[in-house]
Write a protein that holds these residues in place. Structure first.
Motif, mmCIF file in Angstrom:
data_model
loop_
_atom_site.group_PDB
_atom_site.id
_atom_site.type_symbol
_atom_site.label_atom_id
_atom_site.label_comp_id
_atom_site.label_asym_id
_atom_site.label_seq_id
_atom_site.Cartn_x
_atom_site.Cartn_y
_atom_site.Cartn_z
ATOM 1 N N ASP A 128 -12.785 -12.606 -2.202
ATOM 2 C CA ASP A 128 -12.525 -12.032 -3.542
ATOM 3 C C ASP A 128 -12.398 -10.469 -3.533
ATOM 4 N N ALA B 55 -9.652 -8.637 -1.976
ATOM 5 C CA ALA B 55 -7.978 -9.309 -2.904
ATOM 6 C C ALA B 55 -8.279 -9.179 -4.816
ATOM 7 N N SER B 56 -9.239 -8.318 -4.631
ATOM 8 C CA SER B 56 -9.448 -7.243 -5.790
ATOM 9 C C SER B 56 -9.123 -6.106 -5.614
ATOM 10 N N GLY C 39 -6.226 -5.403 -4.304
ATOM 11 C CA GLY C 39 -4.879 -5.381 -3.632
ATOM 12 C C GLY C 39 -4.221 -5.710 -5.308
ATOM 13 N N LYS C 40 -5.141 -6.003 -6.241
ATOM 14 C CA LYS C 40 -3.945 -6.764 -7.493
ATOM 15 C C LYS C 40 -3.289 -5.284 -8.641
ATOM 16 N N ASP C 41 -3.785 -4.348 -8.250
ATOM 17 C CA ASP C 41 -3.494 -3.333 -9.006
ATOM 18 C C ASP C 41 -2.144 -2.507 -8.172
ATOM 19 N N LYS D 44 -1.571 -7.600 0.503
ATOM 20 C CA LYS D 44 -0.450 -7.065 -0.907
ATOM 21 C C LYS D 44 0.458 -6.150 -1.019
#
Length: 550
Positions: free
Chosen positions: A176, A179-180, A182-184, A379
């Motif tokens: 988690d 993943a956070s 790359g969120k922006d 990502k």
């Protein structure tokens, strides 16, 4: 801007540069300053190999900071050797900082040069960059990937890693959290490539302990086990397994003791069994002792090699004892490891290594499924493989592109502009290696190691000639030979044959030749090499000494 100076196109000697700002005036940060190790074939006599940081040193005033991802030698080993040429503050997490300070102290630098940083979301402001250390699982405590933010976007530098939710010591991989990051949006993921060719799922460190414990319970006699001293989790795993198997633990080797001390000092190793000193080993039954020793890569001066050679610190291994390699042999080290194994075999010691299906070792690097997971979590717009040979980097680019992520194959010296939507090569920097040769640093192309190799291959002859006050040879020249057969064809002494041919040349040399040291030296060298080749089939290195009497 991304510029690898070491670690891209090779495994080891990691040194990466990130820059932001106008061309030729960028503000720079450095990620990792590592070493690689010499071998007798290519770098005889060399103590360490360092990255050539000439490009960086010439821009010393532009460097904001140095960030060290973890405490392996190929990432932190050069900090003391190169710090004076860079001069920027060094940032690392507590365990790595502890190791770095020891290295800096050995070179006379203050502890204050190394600054301890907490884990993400804590960050360090370094000029136009904001950098955070994100916990990641690897084979050494407190390994971290880096989040590198600037106005140009976010770059994530994984460092060395694997995905392990039960690493023993060190933080488990947090899906988690990653993943956070790359969120922006992430401009580039600069990613470990070491195990890109391993297609199976990686195994957790937690799977090793039960197998080692079972092995130790069934083993007869004394057992010695070796692993990377920096793999504190594995060292702990072996020690706790020994304790459960009824064996007292003795640490052998400076780096083994240093790593355990460092991990204890920073509070990440608090359940290590009490150890016995080497001088007390003889007071215990052999079947109740485990030696935890350095030298998993066959290093000649390490504890394992000295045990294999007969004795270390008064301790000997005997027939019926067992030696366990809880490690993987790094490519290039096979000869040294096999030599140690054979020496133990000659002593009657049974040797067990990781060839038995990986029961006693797991890699600290991400296999291909882990690399896929990291890429899918982040990502990134662009994938930049690092920490791998050229074939590793190329394969990593290919699997990224197959998943729809553009990649760039950047090897040492290739400067990549990341400012646009598509990365592009903007410059090629001359890179190389520096050798620590004793206490002196020499360049890869300075000729020192090259000449040493040539002497080792071809031998050496010293020719001495004395010229009198009238410009005439004072007696015959004489030759000293080193590293060559004493006799040539027909069992004639080689030195005598060389001296005879040189004397004949001098007898017919004209006054102009005898008066010109350069010409005379050239002729004497040529004749020596030609005669030696005719006698023994080798052209030695030749040193000519001409002394003229006033």
């Amino acid at each position: 801007m991304y510029l690898p100076l070491g670690g891209a196109g090779e495994i080891g000697m990691n040194c990466y540069v990130y820059g932001y700002g106008p061309a030729d005036a960028e503000r720079l940060i450095v990620v990792d300053l590592g070493v690689t190790f010499p071998d007798m074939d290519g770098t005889p006599g060399v103590d360490l190999i360092l990255p050539d940081i000439s490009w960086l040193a010439a821009r010393k005033s532009q460097i904001e900071a140095i960030f060290i991802t973890h405490g392996h030698e190929d990432h932190v080993g050069a900090v003391g050797h190169l710090y004076e040429r860079l001069g920027a503050p060094i940032y690392a997490r507590a365990f790595t900082a502890n190791l770095a300070r020891r290295k800096m102290s050995e070179h006379g630098f203050s502890d204050k040069t190394v600054k301890t940083v907490g884990k993400w979301p804590e960050t360090v402001k370094a000029g136009p960059f904001e950098v955070g250390f994100v916990p990641i699982s690897h084979s050494i405590p407190e390994s971290s990937g880096l989040v590198i933010d600037s106005k140009g976007g976010r770059i994530i530098h994984t460092g060395d890693f694997k995905i392990d939710v039960e690493p023993g010591i060190g933080e488990p991989f947090d899906h988690d959290l990653w993943a956070s990051l790359g969120k922006d949006g992430v401009k580039a993921l600069v990613c470990d490539s070491t195990n890109v060719f391993s297609r199976e799922e990686g195994r957790s460190e937690s799977t090793v302990g039960p197998e080692i414990e079972k092995f130790l319970i069934n083993a007869k006699g004394m057992v010695a086990a070796t692993t990377f001293a920096s793999n504190v989790s594995r060292v702990r795993t072996i020690a706790l397994a020994a304790e459960r198997a009824g064996r007292s633990v003795c640490l052998l080797g400076r780096s083994m003791r240093r790593m355990v001390e460092a991990a204890t000092e920073v509070g990440i190793l608090n359940d290590f069994p009490n150890v016995i000193p080497p001088e007390d080993v003889g007071n215990f039954p052999r079947e109740n002792v485990l030696l935890l020793v350095t030298g998993s890569q066959g290093e000649r001066r390490a504890a394992s090699a000295q045990l294999a050679n007969g004795k270390y610190m008064g301790i000997t291994m005997k027939e019926g004892d067992t030696f366990l390699f809880s490690s993987k042999t790094i490519p290039g080290n096979e000869k040294g490891v096999i030599h140690v194994m054979n020496q133990f075999s000659e002593l009657g010691v049974d040797v067990v290594d990781d060839s038995s299906g990986g029961l006693y070792h797991v890699s600290g690097h991400a296999n291909r499924p882990d690399l896929d997971t990291m890429r899918d979590l982040i990502k990134p717009q662009t994938l930049i493989p690092m920490h791998g040979e050229h074939r590793h980097l190329r394969e990593h680019v290919k699997i990224g592109e197959a998943a729809g992520v553009q990649g760039v194959l950047a090897v040492n010296g290739m400067m990549i502009d990341l400012s646009g939507n598509k990365p592009k090569v903007v410059e090629h920097i001359e890179t190389g290696r520096m050798y620590l040769d004793g206490s002196v640093k020499v360049g890869q192309f300075d000729g020192v190691v090259r000449d040493r190799i040539r002497m080792a291959l071809n031998g050496h002859v010293i020719v001495t000639l004395i010229i009198d006050e009238n410009g005439d040879p004072m007696g015959d020249p004489w030759c000293e030979i080193m590293g060559l057969p004493k006799q040539g064809r027909n069992n004639a002494p080689l030195a005598d044959v060389l001296e005879e041919d040189l004397s004949q040349f001098l007898a017919r040399a004209n006054d102009r030749t005898l008066a010109d040291d350069d010409k005379l030296e050239k002729e004497l060298r040529t004749i020596t090499r030609k005669t030696a080749h005719g006698e023994i089939g080798k052209k030695p290195e030749v040193t000519v000494v001409i002394s003229r009497l006033a």
